[in-house]
Scaffold this active site. Structure first.
Site, mmCIF file in Angstrom:
data_model
loop_
_atom_site.group_PDB
_atom_site.id
_atom_site.type_symbol
_atom_site.label_atom_id
_atom_site.label_comp_id
_atom_site.label_asym_id
_atom_site.label_seq_id
_atom_site.Cartn_x
_atom_site.Cartn_y
_atom_site.Cartn_z
ATOM 1 N N ASP A 185 0.836 -1.202 0.000
ATOM 2 C CA ASP A 185 0.000 0.000 0.000
ATOM 3 C C ASP A 185 0.871 1.252 0.000
ATOM 4 O OD1 ASP A 185 -2.569 1.056 -0.128
ATOM 5 O OD2 ASP A 185 -2.723 1.319 2.029
ATOM 6 N N ASP A 231 -3.294 -3.393 -6.362
ATOM 7 C CA ASP A 231 -2.699 -2.047 -6.374
ATOM 8 C C ASP A 231 -1.200 -1.989 -6.593
ATOM 9 O OD1 ASP A 231 -5.178 -1.013 -5.949
ATOM 10 O OD2 ASP A 231 -4.706 0.027 -4.111
ATOM 11 N N ASP A 410 -12.962 -0.219 4.053
ATOM 12 C CA ASP A 410 -11.773 0.144 3.278
ATOM 13 C C ASP A 410 -10.715 0.815 4.144
ATOM 14 O OD1 ASP A 410 -12.833 -0.703 0.794
ATOM 15 O OD2 ASP A 410 -13.967 1.151 0.626
#
Length: 455
Positions: A185, A231, A410
């Site tokens: 992330d 991601d 989230d």
């Protein structure tokens, strides 16, 4: 990543209604106040200090393999697979890996809905209980977002093996997300992971992949579909101006290469996460994205099990929409159908004949309540979308899937939290919200109320 699904502990739990927890329900962990014993046939198994789960009492994860001659044969994986102690690692997957299978219902997500969501639907919301029950039965991916969760993969694959042996027709396939990169992330804060590059993270990640591979080899008679690292690669296309992403670039590429080569097994189909239309679908990003993904595919030796790319994971974009919403800011590639059809030829030109899957778990309501296309955290005005299906109407798209379990947060809106990300405090983010991956009842209710098609 913008969230970490299937969190280690459930937030905002109500007091336990039952004296015993259901199969696959939570039964312990730091801060847990619910039931600590399990129904008959299940035992409370501690996975880590935060989480214990009711698992089948007879389940074993022994690496001793037995030989079977009644392996599953489908149109997407020609030839049967024999489970032996020596497996030839030459992937043979071809065609749509979803064809000829039904998908496994995520027991953890189902237990969240049954033990938390439905009991919380009181008063005027009680009418949503039948819809919630139906949502719990929709197959969704299991997230292996910490190494401590990897053993649950063996538990679930053992369950699938048992159901298939009992005559499941069509046979059942498992769905998992591989999600534990070091310095994970890198362009956000909500889902920072457990491994750090500066503290042996690359080797820890390889150990994590080795554990997954061992289980996949043990259950070589079970068909498994994997989404690889949401991601991560997309961040390398657009966010190298972020210091953490620039520092992580070589590690991300090395670890992704290790994952797709080690998991290139006959019973596996993999999809690399490829962001979404609002991220990589811009004209300036399409070719760089194609270059990166084609390079990863080529550098890994063109693995046969690497089927293609996953899009819209945990996001909200429509599959196909007639009028682009205002927040798409004039980009004509404003839905996932246009995105994959723009990206696929660029990949094919570089030798990667990619096919796709698209997450429709939260894209049922269009337009959403987003004020900006980049707003990703617990967005208001969203609903459950199309159910998993191979009836996509596009030869590039293998299936609609639910990668993100709808109802898991989230990210937290608590500004004092270590993993607080400003996006989770925006006016178009539903608040108050718990930590990423933990249960968010108000969000689940929103998804039910806006579901399209409805339940």
């Amino acid at each position: 990543m913008h969230y970490s699904a299937s969190g280690l502990a459930l937030a905002f739990l109500l007091p336990a209604i039952q004296a015993q927890q259901t199969l696959y329900g939570q039964c312990g962990g730091s801060g847990w106040t619910g039931a600590t014993s399990c129904v008959a046939g299940a035992a409370c198994s501690t996975l880590n200090q935060w989480y214990a789960q009711c698992l089948p009492a007879a389940t074993t994860t022994s690496t001793t393999l037995t030989t079977t001659t009644s392996s599953v044969t489908t149109t997407s994986n020609p030839g049967s697979t024999t489970t032996t102690s020596s497996v030839t690692v030459t992937a043979t997957a071809s065609g749509n890996p979803f064809s000829g299978y039904q998908l496994y219902v995520n027991p953890y997500y189902s237990s969240e809905v049954q033990s938390i969501a439905i009991p919380s639907l009181t008063g005027t919301l009680s009418s949503l209980a039948p819809a919630a029950t139906a949502a719990a039965k929709v197959p969704s991916f299991v997230w292996l977002d910490v190494a401590a969760k990897v053993p649950t993969m063996a538990t679930y694959l053992a369950d699938i093996r048992s159901q298939n042996a009992a005559g499941a027709n069509p046979p059942i396939a498992g769905q998992f997300v591989v999600y534990d990169l070091p310095d994970r992330d890198c362009a956000a804060l909500a889902s920072n992971g457990e491994f750090a590059i500066s503290d042996g993270g690359v080797q820890h990640y390889k150990d994590y992949i080795d554990s997954i591979r061992e289980i996949l080899v043990e259950y070589s008679d079970v068909h498994v579909i994997l989404v690889i690292e949401p991601d991560s690669l997309a961040n390398l296309v657009t966010n190298l101006n972020v210091a953490k992403c620039a520092n992580a670039q070589s590690a991300y590429l090395e670890c992704t290469n290790y994952a797709v080569t080690q998991l290139n097994l006959p019973n596996v189909a993999m999809y690399l996460d490829a962001g979404h239309a609002g991220w990589l679908g811009w004209p300036a990003n399409l070719q760089p994205a194609a270059n990166l993904y084609a390079g990863v595919y080529s550098d890994a030796g063109s693995p046969a099990a690497l089927r293609g790319l996953a899009t819209n994971v945990a996001n909200y974009n429509a599959w196909a929409i007639d009028t682009c919403p205002s927040y798409t800011q004039g980009n004509s590639v404003c839905d996932e159908k246009d995105y994959i059809n723009a990206l696929a030829p660029l990949l094919r030109a570089q030798g990667f004949d990619a096919h796709f899957i698209t997450d429709t778990g939260r894209n049922g309501k269009q337009p959403t309540g987003q004020q900006a296309w980049g707003d990703w955290c617990n967005v208001i005005g969203t609903g459950f979308g199309a159910r998993p299906s191979t009836n996509t109407g596009d030869s590039l798209l293998d299936a609609f899937v639910w990668v993100k379990p709808g109802g898991e947060s989230d990210g937290t809106s608590d500004t004092s939290a270590a993993r607080y990300d400003a996006h989770c405090g925006y006016s178009d983010a539903l608040q108050p919200a718990p930590e990423a991956g933990t249960w968010f009842q108000a969000y689940f209710v929103q998804l039910l109320q806006n579901a399209n098609p409805s339940f």
